[in-house]
Structure formats: structure tokens, C-alpha cells
Design an enzyme around this catalytic site. Structure first.
Site, PDB file in Angstrom:
ATOM      1  N   GLU A   1       1.395  -1.215  -0.212  1.00  0.00           N
ATOM      2  CA  GLU A   1       0.605  -0.106   0.333  1.00  0.00           C
ATOM      3  C   GLU A   1       0.641   1.354  -0.033  1.00  0.00           C
ATOM      4  O   GLU A   1       0.683   2.187  -0.505  1.00  0.00           O
ATOM      5  CB  GLU A   1      -1.082   0.156   1.520  1.00  0.00           C
ATOM      6  CG  GLU A   1      -2.176  -1.065   1.511  1.00  0.00           C
ATOM      7  CD  GLU A   1      -2.586  -1.051   2.082  1.00  0.00           C
ATOM      8  OE1 GLU A   1      -2.395  -1.836   3.214  1.00  0.00           O
ATOM      9  OE2 GLU A   1      -4.191  -1.153   2.385  1.00  0.00           O
TER      10      GLU A   1
ATOM     11  N   GLU B   1      -3.870  -9.506   3.740  1.00  0.00           N
ATOM     12  CA  GLU B   1      -4.804  -9.496   4.764  1.00  0.00           C
ATOM     13  C   GLU B   1      -5.882 -10.167   5.366  1.00  0.00           C
ATOM     14  O   GLU B   1      -6.372 -10.828   6.355  1.00  0.00           O
ATOM     15  CB  GLU B   1      -5.300  -7.249   4.209  1.00  0.00           C
ATOM     16  CG  GLU B   1      -4.191  -6.968   5.147  1.00  0.00           C
ATOM     17  CD  GLU B   1      -3.272  -6.511   4.548  1.00  0.00           C
ATOM     18  OE1 GLU B   1      -3.277  -6.548   2.635  1.00  0.00           O
ATOM     19  OE2 GLU B   1      -2.978  -4.956   4.009  1.00  0.00           O
TER      20      GLU B   1
HETATM   21  N1  COA Z   1       4.089  -7.043  11.294  1.00  0.00           N
HETATM   22  C1  COA Z   1       5.313  -7.636  12.741  1.00  0.00           C
HETATM   23  N2  COA Z   1       6.516  -8.300  12.791  1.00  0.00           N
HETATM   24  C2  COA Z   1       6.322  -8.633  11.400  1.00  0.00           C
HETATM   25  C3  COA Z   1       6.484  -8.380  10.606  1.00  0.00           C
HETATM   26  C4  COA Z   1       4.860  -7.757  10.368  1.00  0.00           C
HETATM   27  N3  COA Z   1       4.256  -6.827   9.425  1.00  0.00           N
HETATM   28  N4  COA Z   1       6.565  -8.950   8.890  1.00  0.00           N
HETATM   29  C5  COA Z   1       7.450  -9.701   9.773  1.00  0.00           C
HETATM   30  N5  COA Z   1       7.645  -9.685  10.953  1.00  0.00           N
HETATM   31  C6  COA Z   1       8.179 -10.002  12.154  1.00  0.00           C
HETATM   32  C7  COA Z   1       8.122 -11.071  12.458  1.00  0.00           C
HETATM   33  O1  COA Z   1       7.491 -11.556  13.600  1.00  0.00           O
HETATM   34  C8  COA Z   1       9.871 -11.500  12.924  1.00  0.00           C
HETATM   35  O2  COA Z   1       9.964 -11.479  14.052  1.00  0.00           O
HETATM   36  P1  COA Z   1      10.858 -12.145  15.195  1.00  0.00           P
HETATM   37  O3  COA Z   1      12.790 -12.600  14.822  1.00  0.00           O
HETATM   38  O4  COA Z   1      11.231 -11.310  16.514  1.00  0.00           O
HETATM   39  O5  COA Z   1       9.873 -12.727  15.367  1.00  0.00           O
HETATM   40  C9  COA Z   1      10.888 -10.975  11.713  1.00  0.00           C
HETATM   41  O6  COA Z   1       9.778 -10.300  11.462  1.00  0.00           O
HETATM   42  C10 COA Z   1      11.111 -11.934  10.620  1.00  0.00           C
HETATM   43  O7  COA Z   1      10.168 -12.567  10.000  1.00  0.00           O
HETATM   44  P2  COA Z   1       9.789 -14.785   9.891  1.00  0.00           P
HETATM   45  O8  COA Z   1       8.768 -14.083   9.499  1.00  0.00           O
HETATM   46  O9  COA Z   1      11.121 -14.770  11.091  1.00  0.00           O
HETATM   47  O10 COA Z   1      10.495 -13.998   7.921  1.00  0.00           O
HETATM   48  P3  COA Z   1      10.298 -15.474   6.904  1.00  0.00           P
HETATM   49  O11 COA Z   1      11.770 -15.187   5.800  1.00  0.00           O
HETATM   50  O12 COA Z   1      10.125 -16.814   7.660  1.00  0.00           O
HETATM   51  O13 COA Z   1       8.790 -14.470   6.244  1.00  0.00           O
HETATM   52  C11 COA Z   1       6.920 -13.107   5.273  1.00  0.00           C
HETATM   53  C12 COA Z   1       9.090 -13.259   5.775  1.00  0.00           C
HETATM   54  C13 COA Z   1       6.995 -11.460   4.933  1.00  0.00           C
HETATM   55  C14 COA Z   1       6.762 -13.825   4.867  1.00  0.00           C
HETATM   56  C15 COA Z   1       6.221 -12.952   6.219  1.00  0.00           C
HETATM   57  O14 COA Z   1       7.234 -12.586   7.989  1.00  0.00           O
HETATM   58  C16 COA Z   1       5.479 -12.097   6.901  1.00  0.00           C
HETATM   59  O15 COA Z   1       3.527 -13.324   6.150  1.00  0.00           O
HETATM   60  N6  COA Z   1       4.845 -11.736   7.221  1.00  0.00           N
HETATM   61  C17 COA Z   1       3.250 -10.814   7.634  1.00  0.00           C
HETATM   62  C18 COA Z   1       2.735  -9.830   6.304  1.00  0.00           C
HETATM   63  C19 COA Z   1       1.773  -9.684   6.212  1.00  0.00           C
HETATM   64  O16 COA Z   1       0.659 -10.559   6.443  1.00  0.00           O
HETATM   65  N7  COA Z   1       1.763  -8.298   6.090  1.00  0.00           N
HETATM   66  C20 COA Z   1      -0.044  -7.759   6.231  1.00  0.00           C
HETATM   67  C21 COA Z   1       0.147  -7.544   7.485  1.00  0.00           C
HETATM   68  S1  COA Z   1      -1.165  -6.486   7.945  1.00  0.00           S
END
Ligand code: COA
Length: 260
Positions: free
Chosen positions: A115, A135
Site C-alpha cells: 500500500e 490481509e
Molecule cells: N508485523 C510485525 N512483525 C513482522 C511482520 C509484520 N507485518 N512481518 C515480519 N515481522 C517480523 C516477524 O515476526 C519476525 O520477528 P521475530 O524475529 O521477532 O520473530 C521478523 O519480522 C522476521 O520475519 P519472519 O516471519 O521470521 O521471516 P520469514 O522470512 O520467515 O517470512 C514473511 C517473511 C514476510 C513471509 C513473513 O514475515 C510474513 O508473512 N509477515 C507478515 C506479512 C503480512 O501479513 N503483512 C500484512 C500485515 S496486515
């Protein structure tokens, strides 16, 4: 101005704003939203800043969305406020900004990250970018303008598919869909963004600002873009930039726009 989660650097009239929470994949928490807003306000008032680039720290992620941990316990009113404040402070603010804003998308651009990129005037992606609005997999919908801007950018059918499946697309698909303007390697991403930004910075900033306003008017239900174009086109004939641009052309020299 020093921020905790945002870095800024100015070069050749181009301000690069970097969202800097790499351990959280640059997720947008409230502090980051406030700092981004402040950086944008500062840059709007700074005559040395002509064009902006927004990017994310590191190569893994542009912005992985709103900070999920921060809104996990929100109620209805807090959810509404989260969305409304985001629109006001960042997303609508960037779309209607008086200077061009370019998103340099490196890695994940998810949820609020996509976004943010979509609120910018143009988007350049590195070939490792992954873009999506996940989302509905969390039980919410995009709340920072994604339902509207994605449909404007790629059409309703693709927006329905992308939002309702929560699937990510890669940079090449995003390019084919018209969601990003250019795709480069991660190494060349900022250079490509800077090239485009510097070209924009060399033009009449008054005319560029007006072009942003008029293009946006065409997407505003309450305005007639053609009428706004006629009015704004006329107004430019009173500017110093117009006098300089025409004089430079007629005298076969490069213009030096005063920006007024
Ligand atoms: N909000 C808060 N924390 C987030 C985040 C978010 N949107 N996206 C990633 N993080 C954090 C993770 O919790 C993790 O923190 P930690 O190490 O303290 O546990 C860190 O960032 C690394 O992320 P991780 O998930 O371990 O990396 P990954 O390579 O396994 O996966 C993604 C990457 C992007 C696929 C995954 O982080 C993800 O799905 N994130 C959320 C995306 C999302 O739904 N965004 C829309 C929000 S409305």
C-alpha cells in the site's frame, strides 16, 4: 532530524527515505508511521528536496506490512483509527504530495508495504520483490488504501483475485500487470530510482507538481480531471518556470528553472 526507524539522505535534489526496522522486515509500527510522516513534512518544506525515493532497509524486505503485533488486541474503534490515521499521515499524504515520490521496492512489499508503494507516484522493483495484500489471511482487509489503489492500478478483476486469495506475485508479474514501472537487479535498484528521480528533478517543479495534482484529480469522484487540467494549464502561463522553459527552448539552451 534523527529518527529511530527512518533514515534520510539527500543527494542531487533527491531525498531517499529508508524504512529501517530490518529485524521486523521494516513493518510499519506507530512510531515508524509518525517518523515517516515527519520526514515527509520536513521534505515538503525543504527547497533542496525536489524528488523523493522511499525504500526499505536491507535486501529482504521493502516493508512487510503494518506491525501485526501492535494491532493484535485492537477493538473496532482502534482499528478504524489505525486505518484513518495511516491514510492521513502517510498514504493519502504521499499520493497528493507536491513532489514526485518513487518507491524502490526491494524484497517483500506486503500489506501496508504494498500500500505504501502504491501510494507513491511510481514504483521500481528489484527482481527478488514479492508483492501482495495478505490481509484476508489474518481476518482483515487492506486498510491503507489497498482496496482502492490496487484496483486503480491493475483493474478490478486482478485486484479481486490478489486481495481475496492473499497470494503474492513476483516482480515480473507485477511489471506485466502494470503494478511496477520497471524491474532491475537488487544491486541496480537505487541507481535506477535515482536516474528517474534526477530526471524529474531537472524539470520544472511547478509543472511537475501541477501534473501530479491534475492526474490525481481524474481519480477523484468529486472532480472533473479535464476541467482541472484546463484551469491548471492556464495558471502555468503566469509562472517564472514557464517563461524560463520557453525562453530556453527559443534560445536553444538548457533551462534553469527557478521553481516558481
Ligand atoms: N508485523 C510485525 N512483525 C513482522 C511482520 C509484520 N507485518 N512481518 C515480519 N515481522 C517480523 C516477524 O515476526 C519476525 O520477528 P521475530 O524475529 O521477532 O520473530 C521478523 O519480522 C522476521 O520475519 P519472519 O516471519 O521470521 O521471516 P520469514 O522470512 O520467515 O517470512 C514473511 C517473511 C514476510 C513471509 C513473513 O514475515 C510474513 O508473512 N509477515 C507478515 C506479512 C503480512 O501479513 N503483512 C500484512 C500485515 S496486515
Amino acid at each position: 532530524m534523527t529518527f529511530e526507524n527512518v533514515l534520510t539522505g539527500l543527494k542531487n535534489g533527491v531525498l531517499t527515505i529508508t524504512v529501517n526496522r530490518p529485524d521486523k522486515l521494516n513493518a510499519l509500527n506507530a512510531k515508524t508511521i509518525d517518523e515517516l510522516h515527519e520526514a515527509l513534512v520536513d521534505a515538503e518544506n525543504d527547497h533542496d528536496v525536489k524528488v523523493l525515493i522511499i525504500t526499505g532497509s536491507g535486501t529482504k524486505s521493502f516493508v512487510a506490512g503494518a506491525d501485526i503485533a501492535e494491532f493484535a488486541d485492537f477493538n473496532v474503534e482502534q482499528g478504524r483509527q489505525l486505518s484513518a490515521l495511516g491514510h492521513f499521515k502517510i498514504f493519502n499524504f504521499i499520493e497528493n504530495y507536491s513532489k514526485p515520490v518513487i518507491a524502490a521496492v526491494n524484497g517483500f512489499a506486503l500489506g501496508g508495504g504494498l500500500e505504501l508503494a502504491m501510494a507513491c507516484h511510481i514504483r521500481i522493483a528489484s527482481n527478488n520483490a514479492k508483492l501482495g495484500l495478505p490481509e484476508v489471511s489474518l481476518g482483515v482487509i487492506p486498510g491503507y488504501g489497498g482496496t482502492q489503489r490496487l484496483a486503480h492500478l491493475v483493474g478490478k478483476a486482478k485486484a479481486f483475485e490478489m486481495i481475496c486469495t492473499a497470494d503474492m506475485i513476483n516482480a515480473e508479474e507485477a511489471f506485466q500487470w502494470g503494478l511496477v514501472n520497471h524491474v532491475t537487479t537488487p544491486e541496480l535498484l537505487i541507481e535506477k530510482a535515482e536516474q528517474i528521480a534526477e530526471k524529474m528533478a531537472s524539470r520544472s517543479l511547478v509543472a511537475v507538481r501541477t501534473a501530479i495534482k491534475v492526474i490525481n484529480a481524474g481519480f477523484n469522484k468529486h472532480e472533473n480531471g479535464y476541467e482541472v487540467e484546463i484551469e491548471e494549464f492556464g495558471k502555468l502561463f503566469s509562472t517564472e518556470d514557464f517563461k524560463e522553459g520557453v525562453s530556453a527552448f527559443l534560445n536553444k539552451r538548457k533551462p534553469i528553472f527557478p521553481g516558481s
